[in-house]
Design a protein around this motif. Structure first.
Motif, PDB file in Angstrom:
ATOM      1  N   LYS A 188      42.838  38.380  33.636  1.00  0.00           N
ATOM      2  CA  LYS A 188      44.000  37.499  33.567  1.00  0.00           C
ATOM      3  C   LYS A 188      43.651  36.037  33.849  1.00  0.00           C
ATOM      4  O   LYS A 188      44.373  35.130  33.427  1.00  0.00           O
ATOM      5  N   SER A 189      42.580  35.814  34.595  1.00  0.00           N
ATOM      6  CA  SER A 189      42.301  34.483  35.119  1.00  0.00           C
ATOM      7  C   SER A 189      42.140  33.439  34.019  1.00  0.00           C
ATOM      8  O   SER A 189      41.512  33.684  32.990  1.00  0.00           O
ATOM      9  N   GLN A 225      42.315  41.108  37.653  1.00  0.00           N
ATOM     10  CA  GLN A 225      42.503  39.692  37.974  1.00  0.00           C
ATOM     11  C   GLN A 225      41.552  38.816  37.164  1.00  0.00           C
ATOM     12  O   GLN A 225      41.920  37.717  36.729  1.00  0.00           O
ATOM     13  N   ASP A 238      48.685  42.775  32.700  1.00  0.00           N
ATOM     14  CA  ASP A 238      49.454  43.716  33.529  1.00  0.00           C
ATOM     15  C   ASP A 238      50.070  44.838  32.705  1.00  0.00           C
ATOM     16  O   ASP A 238      50.414  45.893  33.242  1.00  0.00           O
ATOM     17  N   TRP A 257      40.188  38.465  50.978  1.00  0.00           N
ATOM     18  CA  TRP A 257      40.624  39.259  49.824  1.00  0.00           C
ATOM     19  C   TRP A 257      40.591  40.750  50.148  1.00  0.00           C
ATOM     20  O   TRP A 257      41.315  41.543  49.523  1.00  0.00           O
ATOM     21  N   TYR A 270      39.859  35.736  42.411  1.00  0.00           N
ATOM     22  CA  TYR A 270      41.149  36.014  43.052  1.00  0.00           C
ATOM     23  C   TYR A 270      41.071  35.524  44.493  1.00  0.00           C
ATOM     24  O   TYR A 270      40.182  35.937  45.242  1.00  0.00           O
TER      25      TYR A 270
END
Length: 401
Positions: free
Chosen positions: A151-152, A148, A199, A137, A95
């Protein structure tokens, strides 16, 4: 404007701010020193400044300072290691600037960072080094790095460690994870693929991923710390200079440091120091930066904390430092900065009245008195033999960029 080739050429330099531009910067305090002292200005400034610092009660030169001055003045100093070699990153991140901390690339970059310590291993004036300064960050409130990571779409080694973490937590039962997360993964191996609907998982699932965030941050702190200690075991690892602690997860990995550091721009630092200790950090603490500025010295900005006048700046300094010293875990606090910033602004726009001396090297009397008075009482305050200075300053809304 002085010519770069002329006698004042050293007062001109190109500043690289990492955006592809390198604007010309005029160092007006340096220019003033050159005009006042001539060709020996550097030696005379060093002698003058070292004498002042000792007379005012300072025993350490803080971060971002001139190493040549520190050695010539024979004063202990600290090192921003990330200015000697980049803090480790990876080509693909989890992220923003948070790297793939379980990758071989992160380990190799950590070893490269540690190599920058080689010239300093035998330096008797070096107290220790900060690994980095205010990671970008770390400003993101509520950041769930585990989420994150899930999801990446990047090919990340850390994803396999997330899978192993969840497999252990759910004892190899993917059905148990699905029931708790409200998902339908076919196996734990399926977690290795990007999950675009991350999410939408349950709060319980996000809680698991938040727990893994602590694992990631601990790895982020531990790997470069271990590599630096292999290269240099004589100097202190002073930590990462967090901008502020808005989430206890940022404390993860504190065990890897010799000292935990925080930049603490407050009127009273005690609440921040107490919060760190109460969260379980069992290390000495150091404040890497603080200051207070006013608007009565021809500057258009106060800095990150504003007070009403030069007299209040002195009061703010003494109130801050003595209250910090009363906290039993604290081993030091570093003021930012010795020199005022230029009233015309540096390249990023900062033009703060935050120095002990102005652009002509003239001291601010209230700051000097405060420093001397603080130095005389500091060790009694630290030992609990004397109450810290109790007169809080008159604060005004801060003006800063």
């Amino acid at each position: 404007m002085p010519s770069p080739q002329g006698i004042y050429g050293r007062a001109l330099r190109r500043e690289d701010w990492g955006d592809g531009q390198s604007p010309l910067f005029i160092d007006y305090p340096m220019l003033n020193l050159m005009r006042a002292f001539g060709k020996d200005w550097r030696e005379k400034w060093t002698e003058l400044t070292a004498r002042r610092l000792r007379a005012w009660g300072f025993n350490t030169v803080a971060n971002w300072s001139d190493e040549g001055f520190c050695h010539a003045a024979r004063l202990p100093y600290v090192l921003p290691l990330n200015t000697k070699a980049p803090f480790p990153t990876t080509a693909e991140t989890i992220y923003q600037d948070f790297p793939d901390v379980f990758s071989g690339e992160y380990l190799e970059k950590s070893r490269q960072l540690a190599q920058a310590l080689i010239p300093y291993r035998d330096d008797p004036f070096l107290i220790g080094y900060f690994l980095c300064n205010e990671p970008g960050w770390g400003f993101e409130k509520g950041l769930n790095l585990g989420l994150q990571l899930l999801k990446s779409r990047n090919r990340l080694s850390s994803r396999r460690h997330l899978m192993a973490f969840l497999q252990e937590r759910y004892r190899g039962e993917i059905a148990a994870l699905n029931a708790r997360w409200h998902t339908s993964f076919s196996s734990f191996q399926a977690l290795l693929a990007p999950f675009g609907e991350a999410d939408g998982i349950s709060q319980a699932g996000k809680g698991d991923l938040r727990d893994f965030t602590a694992v990631l941050i601990r790895q982020y702190a531990t790997i470069p710390s271990q590599e630096c200690r292999r290269i240099d075991s004589r100097h202190l690892n002073l930590g990462m200079r967090w901008a502020f602690i808005h989430d206890p997860l940022l404390l993860s990995g504190w065990e890897a440091f010799d000292v935990f550091s925080l930049n603490c721009y407050k009127i009273d630092p005690l609440p921040s120091l107490r919060a760190i200790a109460e969260a379980g950090v069992r290390k000495p603490l150091i404040i890497g930066e603080f200051h207070h500025g006013a608007l009565d010295a021809a500057h258009t900005a106060t800095g990150i904390r504003g007070v009403a006048s030069q007299a209040e700046r002195g009061r703010a300094y003494r109130y801050y430092v003595e209250n910090a010293a009363s906290f039993q875990n604290l081993v030091g606090c570093h003021y930012f900065t010795y020199n005022d910033q230029s009233a015309l602004g540096r390249m990023d726009g900062e033009c703060y009245n935050i120095g002990f001396v102005d652009a002509c090297q003239t001291p601010y009397p209230a700051m000097v008195r405060a420093a001397r008075d603080t130095a005389l009482s500091l060790y009694e305050v630290a030992c609990g033999e004397r109450a810290p200075f109790a007169e809080s300053p008159a604060e005004i809304p801060a003006v800063y960029f």
